[in-house]
Motif scaffolding. Structure first.
Motif, PDB file in Angstrom:
ATOM      1  N   HIS A 251       0.898  -1.284   0.024  1.00  0.00           N
ATOM      2  CA  HIS A 251       0.052   0.188  -0.056  1.00  0.00           C
ATOM      3  C   HIS A 251       0.879   1.538  -0.198  1.00  0.00           C
ATOM      4  CE1 HIS A 251      -2.821   2.964   1.551  1.00  0.00           C
ATOM      5  NE2 HIS A 251      -3.815   2.253   0.803  1.00  0.00           N
TER       6      HIS A 251
ATOM      7  N   THR B  49       0.390   5.318  -1.674  1.00  0.00           N
ATOM      8  CA  THR B  49       0.748   6.440  -0.917  1.00  0.00           C
ATOM      9  C   THR B  49       1.856   7.457  -1.450  1.00  0.00           C
ATOM     10  OG1 THR B  49       0.472   5.200   1.202  1.00  0.00           O
ATOM     11  CG2 THR B  49       1.336   7.585   1.423  1.00  0.00           C
TER      12      THR B  49
ATOM     13  N   SER C 174       0.425   8.603  -4.731  1.00  0.00           N
ATOM     14  CA  SER C 174      -0.548   9.657  -4.362  1.00  0.00           C
ATOM     15  C   SER C 174       0.154  11.117  -4.070  1.00  0.00           C
ATOM     16  CB  SER C 174      -1.460   9.010  -3.267  1.00  0.00           C
ATOM     17  OG  SER C 174      -2.115  10.074  -2.864  1.00  0.00           O
TER      18      SER C 174
ATOM     19  N   SER D 114      -5.558  10.898  -5.670  1.00  0.00           N
ATOM     20  CA  SER D 114      -6.149  10.220  -4.554  1.00  0.00           C
ATOM     21  C   SER D 114      -5.823   8.898  -4.587  1.00  0.00           C
ATOM     22  CB  SER D 114      -7.521  10.661  -4.513  1.00  0.00           C
ATOM     23  OG  SER D 114      -8.458   9.889  -5.535  1.00  0.00           O
ATOM     24  N   ILE D 115      -5.690   8.292  -3.479  1.00  0.00           N
ATOM     25  CA  ILE D 115      -5.655   6.848  -3.402  1.00  0.00           C
ATOM     26  C   ILE D 115      -6.764   6.141  -3.949  1.00  0.00           C
ATOM     27  CG2 ILE D 115      -5.529   4.917  -1.839  1.00  0.00           C
ATOM     28  CD1 ILE D 115      -3.527   6.346  -0.433  1.00  0.00           C
ATOM     29  N   GLU D 116      -7.955   6.668  -3.722  1.00  0.00           N
ATOM     30  CA  GLU D 116      -9.283   5.941  -4.300  1.00  0.00           C
ATOM     31  C   GLU D 116      -9.346   6.237  -5.850  1.00  0.00           C
ATOM     32  OE1 GLU D 116      -9.116   8.530  -1.991  1.00  0.00           O
ATOM     33  OE2 GLU D 116      -9.703   7.348  -0.245  1.00  0.00           O
ATOM     34  N   HIS D 117      -8.463   7.122  -6.551  1.00  0.00           N
ATOM     35  CA  HIS D 117      -8.831   7.293  -7.899  1.00  0.00           C
ATOM     36  C   HIS D 117      -7.756   6.227  -8.400  1.00  0.00           C
ATOM     37  CE1 HIS D 117      -8.850   8.748 -12.157  1.00  0.00           C
ATOM     38  NE2 HIS D 117      -7.526   8.610 -12.047  1.00  0.00           N
TER      39      HIS D 117
ATOM     40  N   GLN E  19      -6.867   3.225  -7.070  1.00  0.00           N
ATOM     41  CA  GLN E  19      -7.570   2.114  -6.606  1.00  0.00           C
ATOM     42  C   GLN E  19      -8.710   1.776  -7.827  1.00  0.00           C
ATOM     43  OE1 GLN E  19      -8.555   2.429  -2.658  1.00  0.00           O
ATOM     44  NE2 GLN E  19      -6.722   1.313  -1.927  1.00  0.00           N
ATOM     45  N   GLN E  20      -9.623   2.808  -8.082  1.00  0.00           N
ATOM     46  CA  GLN E  20     -10.314   2.673  -9.087  1.00  0.00           C
ATOM     47  C   GLN E  20      -9.896   2.185 -10.508  1.00  0.00           C
ATOM     48  OE1 GLN E  20     -12.477   6.410 -10.229  1.00  0.00           O
ATOM     49  NE2 GLN E  20     -14.284   5.158 -10.814  1.00  0.00           N
ATOM     50  N   TYR E  21      -8.637   2.966 -10.895  1.00  0.00           N
ATOM     51  CA  TYR E  21      -7.978   2.630 -11.971  1.00  0.00           C
ATOM     52  C   TYR E  21      -7.559   1.211 -12.021  1.00  0.00           C
ATOM     53  CZ  TYR E  21      -3.926   1.657 -15.234  1.00  0.00           C
ATOM     54  OH  TYR E  21      -3.051   1.082 -16.223  1.00  0.00           O
TER      55      TYR E  21
ATOM     56  N   GLU F 167      -9.013  -1.341 -10.461  1.00  0.00           N
ATOM     57  CA  GLU F 167     -10.010  -1.970 -10.428  1.00  0.00           C
ATOM     58  C   GLU F 167     -10.698  -2.102 -11.881  1.00  0.00           C
ATOM     59  OE1 GLU F 167     -13.220  -4.077  -8.439  1.00  0.00           O
ATOM     60  OE2 GLU F 167     -11.758  -3.048  -7.373  1.00  0.00           O
TER      61      GLU F 167
ATOM     62  N   ASP G 202      -5.496   7.748 -16.943  1.00  0.00           N
ATOM     63  CA  ASP G 202      -5.180   6.704 -16.072  1.00  0.00           C
ATOM     64  C   ASP G 202      -4.007   5.887 -16.335  1.00  0.00           C
ATOM     65  OD1 ASP G 202      -7.290   7.288 -14.573  1.00  0.00           O
ATOM     66  OD2 ASP G 202      -8.849   5.869 -15.952  1.00  0.00           O
TER      67      ASP G 202
END
Length: 204
Positions: free
Chosen positions: A34, A38, A41, A47-50, A52-54, A56, A83
């Motif tokens: 992880h 970080t 980011s 953002s970490i969320e972005h 992770q979405q990529y 996914e 992305d």
């Protein structure tokens, strides 16, 4: 051969992340998983969320894979869709972390960032003990027992797609690794002990 880096790809529910952390405690060698997100980011203002979405939703198109790998090798981020920058950024961060010294890397196609080096061992962790795998998913990730198997399949598909998109290789093809360990048979500590031996054997 002196082993300076171990890269670990792992099936969901295999305990591969914990094996990497145990190995780090045994050897004093830093483990990055992880932490890669970080750093990406922080350095690239994503953002970490972005990120992770990529990971996914990344496509598993073969043509996209060839294009992405070509741009990653040249470091040409301008020609990549937004992305696609994320993969290149992850690879650059992994190389930065590796430049600090010996390391253990979890996922993120770290073996691609380090390919060409003779001091890297590529590891794949699986778990053939279905009950142990299910119990770990429920206990450690808070997944309802009835959803454990579907969750496992979804995450494995995500990891397989991400791996293929960025390497054009099959994630669960054992020929892509020097070592394949079954945590269901060896246990987490047993797997870590095997890998610890690789570092110890080549010290000094």
């Amino acid at each position: 051969m002196k082993v300076n880096y171990i890269t670990i790809e792992r099936e969901y529910g295999s305990g591969g992340t914990k094996i990497g952390r145990i190995l780090s405690e045994l050897t004093g060698i830093p483990c990055y998983g992880h932490e890669i997100l970080t750093e990406v980011s922080k350095q690239y203002h994503l953002s970490i969320e972005h990120i992770q979405q990529y990971e996914e939703t990344v496509t598993n198109s073969f043509l996209y894979s060839l294009f992405l790998m070509g741009q990653a090798n040249t470091g040409n981020m301008e020609m990549l869709m937004h992305d696609g920058h994320i993969y290149v950024a992850e690879q650059q961060i992994i190389r930065q972390l590796a430049s600090r010294g010996r390391a253990i890397f979890l996922g993120h196609c770290a073996q691609e960032a380090l390919k060409g080096r003779g001091d890297v061992i590529r590891v794949y962790i699986r778990c053939t003990d279905e009950q142990a795998r299910r119990e770990r998913i429920v206990r450690e990730y808070g997944i309802a027992p009835e959803n454990a198997e579907s969750t496992r399949k979804r995450y494995n598909k995500k990891r397989a797609n991400y791996y293929y998109a960025n390497t054009a290789k099959k994630w669960d093809d054992f020929r892509n690794y020097e070592i394949v360990l079954d945590s269901g048979r060896l246990g987490l500590e047993g797997c870590a002990a095997v890998l610890e031996g690789l570092f110890k054997k080549t010290e000094g």
